[in-house]
Design an enzyme around this catalytic site. Structure first.
Site, PDB file in Angstrom:
ATOM      1  N   GLU A   1      78.753   0.108 110.770  1.00 20.62           N
ATOM      2  CA  GLU A   1      78.553  -1.306 110.480  1.00 20.62           C
ATOM      3  C   GLU A   1      79.624  -1.789 109.492  1.00 20.62           C
ATOM      4  O   GLU A   1      79.710  -1.301 108.370  1.00 20.62           O
ATOM      5  CB  GLU A   1      77.156  -1.480 109.870  1.00 20.62           C
ATOM      6  CG  GLU A   1      76.878  -2.850 109.329  1.00 20.62           C
ATOM      7  CD  GLU A   1      75.506  -2.921 108.647  1.00 20.62           C
ATOM      8  OE1 GLU A   1      74.791  -1.897 108.618  1.00 20.62           O
ATOM      9  OE2 GLU A   1      75.164  -4.002 108.154  1.00 20.62           O
TER      10      GLU A   1
ATOM     11  N   ASP B   1      73.890   0.363 107.208  1.00 18.94           N
ATOM     12  CA  ASP B   1      73.338   0.291 105.860  1.00 18.94           C
ATOM     13  C   ASP B   1      71.824   0.448 105.898  1.00 18.94           C
ATOM     14  O   ASP B   1      71.184   0.126 106.887  1.00 18.94           O
ATOM     15  CB  ASP B   1      73.652  -1.081 105.229  1.00 18.94           C
ATOM     16  CG  ASP B   1      75.145  -1.246 104.955  1.00 18.94           C
ATOM     17  OD1 ASP B   1      75.842  -0.212 104.871  1.00 18.94           O
ATOM     18  OD2 ASP B   1      75.590  -2.403 104.837  1.00 18.94           O
TER      19      ASP B   1
ATOM     20  N   ASP C   1      69.466  -1.294 104.920  1.00 21.56           N
ATOM     21  CA  ASP C   1      68.791  -2.558 104.598  1.00 21.56           C
ATOM     22  C   ASP C   1      68.350  -3.231 105.898  1.00 21.56           C
ATOM     23  O   ASP C   1      68.510  -2.674 106.979  1.00 21.56           O
ATOM     24  CB  ASP C   1      69.707  -3.465 103.759  1.00 21.56           C
ATOM     25  CG  ASP C   1      71.002  -3.811 104.510  1.00 21.56           C
ATOM     26  OD1 ASP C   1      71.101  -3.485 105.710  1.00 21.56           O
ATOM     27  OD2 ASP C   1      71.904  -4.393 103.891  1.00 21.56           O
TER      28      ASP C   1
ATOM     29  N   ASP D   1      69.489  -5.846 107.570  1.00 19.40           N
ATOM     30  CA  ASP D   1      70.574  -6.088 108.517  1.00 19.40           C
ATOM     31  C   ASP D   1      70.979  -4.817 109.235  1.00 19.40           C
ATOM     32  O   ASP D   1      71.185  -4.805 110.443  1.00 19.40           O
ATOM     33  CB  ASP D   1      71.813  -6.619 107.772  1.00 19.40           C
ATOM     34  CG  ASP D   1      71.806  -8.139 107.726  1.00 19.40           C
ATOM     35  OD1 ASP D   1      70.873  -8.740 108.311  1.00 19.40           O
ATOM     36  OD2 ASP D   1      72.717  -8.707 107.096  1.00 19.40           O
TER      37      ASP D   1
END
Ligand code: 0RA
Length: 656
Positions: free
Chosen positions: A447, A520, A522, A524
């Protein structure tokens, strides 16, 4: 369904031969002369994978299915309508059914109870087998004696003729003859077992894995009630579907917008082949067709599926022609058109199924094709004539699909440019590896450009390729194939993998045998991961079966103390590490993204095969994954929010 794979070499598995001298040694054996039985059990314990597939999570759960299958056979024969599966505190399993009970009288040849013969003889079969739809080949139907042989302990209680009979076993050997233990009014069979730690790498049953198979069995066997009780967590569910395959379709389409409310559903037996089909269309673009033979999911398809597909396209084309529905357009639908937005389940019961293919999940019996085809033609043809409003909606949907297909073809012909799908030219963003043997190579899909940069510097460029993705890829649940292919990120990905897509998809051409998603930790990141998994699931799903899809596990914390440092991959782990340290001079960094790690740290924590942990994503149940992906990525917002709320705490370990 995601299983954790620590990439450290597993210790050689110990398999102890059972009474190697072939004679009972008094240790759990009451009949010292039973050489033949012991030889069978020994074969199973020596090569367990040959009988149950593997000795990891899959094989472990297969033990449960094998026992349940026997009760399902009794249900298919019409003598049982309730099965209870219990996961006990100690991870032993108990399966109870209300069938007739395994016969307990003396077996004429073996001179012992039929129950003992069934439990201790490999492929006992014959007189005491159900004369229903036994499965030959594949892993199913290997018999309950295999489960017994691979269990540290096992016991069975049979209730018949007012009495309860019981026998216990240790690693497959009967401890004593079958005994009457008490009286009982009902009839049925209760089997309990604890898988042998000498055989299995880890004995921990997953509620969700067993639940999805039990749900599937309940869909496939209308009105059969299956209870699943987990005594470890006190979770309990009941699966019972009055609608059978119609309920299955409604479940699959729960998060989609359907074209008509009630699934088309029919069932008919011809030439001793039982055929049951349910069909519905939604407003999406992907195809969700599941096929079964004798309750086994045939992921590679076969003659039953071919018969169904042929009949579907032909019947709709005939309906259009007969009723003059598309005069102006002058279209003939091809198979691809008739499967856009299609949800269907095809279930057949065949007496002597032949399974073929790489995973032995492809039906080979040629006689089945014509039977499924003719039954589908007749019923679907009649249904469309009787339900013109539904017929009209289906034809409109297919006409749209055909028009889009035609437009895409023209556009392609017009430009005639070499598309990025052509694997001759690799995309510029890809930092490829230098080795070319796919089995040694891996690709990290990363990402963002900054993490991509660190990964490129930190990697071992001999066998690790890096593909940074900018932002989010297209949600493939909401777009038709032509739009998907016009998305740059998706095209880059397809080109890098080299295995093509759709009709041109060929897993043998893939350039890396490990496709590792690294995002990541998180929201997203988890969204991007889900988008990628959805794409692989819809367009390259055999990559999951081949075991090529992985999720990287970057650390959540870096803990520094003095000159030392440690990484923690979960909150639990962080707390454990902190407990071992004195309270002074500790600093904790919480990583919000991969970009916060320098190349060396990223390599050490997440990419180095010596130390990293990867999650291997496997689909133990395609229909269940279908339901999950449409829930996560489909049209209906409500269920998605609900799912995310329910599962938020598990996001890091999302079980797909
Ligand atoms: C063969 C014959 C009969 C019952 C069964 C098999 C049977 C096997 C299993 C395994 C698990 N549950 C089961 N329930 C029944 C019955 C023969 C008779 O009573 O006439």
């Amino acid at each position: 369904m995601a299983t954790e794979v620590k990439e450290v070499k597993r210790k050689e598995m110990k398999t102890k031969p059972v009474n190697g001298n072939g004679h009972g040694n008094g240790n759990g054996t009451y009949d010292a002369n039973n050489i033949h039985v012991l030889k069978g059990l020994e074969a199973v314990r020596r090569r367990p994978a040959m009988y149950i597939g593997d000795t990891g999570q899959r094989g472990l759960h297969h033990m449960v299915y094998e026992v349940v299958d026997n009760s399902i056979d009794e249900a298919m024969a019409g003598f049982c309508d309730n099965i209870i599966v219990e996961i006990n505190q100690d991870n032993s399993i108990t399966v109870t059914d209300n069938g007739r009970g395994i016969p307990t009288e003396e077996h004429p040849d073996e001179k012992k109870s039929a129950l003992e013969v069934v439990m201790t003889t490999l492929h006992a079969g014959g007189k005491f087998d159900h004369d229903s739809y036994k499965v030959s080949g594949g892993l199913h139907g290997v018999g309950v004696s295999v489960v017994n042989a691979l269990s540290e302990w096992c016991w069975v209680e049979v209730c018949r003729d007012g009495d309860i009979y019981r026998q216990e076993y240790k690693r497959g050997e009967a401890v004593q003859p079958v005994k009457k233990v008490r009286t009982g009014k009902k009839t049925g069979t209760k089997t309990s077992f604890y898988p042998d730690p000498e055989i299995f790498s880890k004995i921990e049953f997953k509620f969700d894995i067993i639940a999805s198979r039990m749900r599937e069995l309940a869909f496939l066997n209308q009105n059969l009630s299956i209870d699943l009780i987990d005594h470890r967590s006190r979770k309990e569910v009941n699966f019972k579907y009055k609608g059978g395959l119609s309920s299955f379709i409604e479940y699959l389409n729960e998060n989609n917008t359907v074209l008509f409310k009630k699934p088309i559903h029919f069932q008919k037996t011809r030439d001793d082949i039982e055929v049951e089909v349910a069909i519905q269309y939604n407003d999406g673009y992907s195809e969700s067709v599941y096929s079964y033979v004798n309750n086994i999911n045939t992921i590679e398809g076969g003659t039953h599926l071919t018969g169904f597909r042929t009949a579907l396209t032909r019947t709709i084309n005939n309906y259009v022609a007969k009723n003059n529905l598309l005069k102006k357009e002058n279209i003939t639908f091809i198979g691809e058109d008739s499967r856009e937005g299609l949800t269907a389940v095809v279930s057949v019961k065949v007496r002597d199924p032949q399974f073929e293919g790489q995973t032995k999940t492809k039906l080979g019996n040629s006689e089945v094709k014509g039977v499924v085809e003719s039954i589908t033609n007749e019923y679907l043809g009649a249904y469309l004539e009787e339900n013109p409003a539904v017929g009209k909606k289906i034809v409109e949907k297919l006409a749209n699909a055909a028009a889009a297909r035609e437009a895409a073809r023209k556009a392609k012909e017009l430009t005639r440019r070499k598309t990025a799908l052509d694997s001759a030219s690799l995309p510029g963003k890809l930092a490829d590896c230098s080795m070319s043997e796919p089995e040694l190579c891996e690709i990290y899909i990363v990402e963002g450009d900054s993490a991509g940069g660190s990964a490129k510097q930190g990697r071992d460029r001999r066998y690790q390729a890096i593909l940074p993705l900018k932002g989010k890829i297209l949600n493939v649940e909401k777009a038709r194939i032509d739009k998907i292919l016009s998305n740059t990120e998706v095209r880059t990905l397809i080109t890098a993998l080299g295995c093509g897509i759709k009709d041109e998809f060929d897993p043998a051409k893939i350039r890396y045998h490990k496709v590792i998603i690294m995002t990541d930790a998180d929201i997203d990141g988890s969204h991007i991961r889900t988008l990628l998994l959805t794409f692989f699931f819809r367009y390259m799903s055999s990559l999951f079966d081949l075991g090529y899809i992985y999720i990287a596990q970057p650390p959540l914390y870096r803990i520094r103390y003095g000159k030392n440092e440690s990484y923690a991959y979960s909150d639990d782990e962080k707390d454990k590490i902190l407990k071992t340290l004195p309270n002074t001079g500790i600093s904790i960094q919480r990583y919000k993204g991969l970009g916060e790690m320098n190349p060396e740290q990223l390599w050490r924590t997440t990419m180095d095969p010596e130390t990293r942990t990867l999650l291997k994503v496997t689909l133990s149940d395609g229909a269940e994954a279908d339901h999950l992906f449409s829930q996560l990525m489909g049209n209906e917002i409500g269920p998605r929010r609900e799912f995310i709320e329910q599962n938020a705490q598990y996001v890091r370990n999302l079980d797909i």
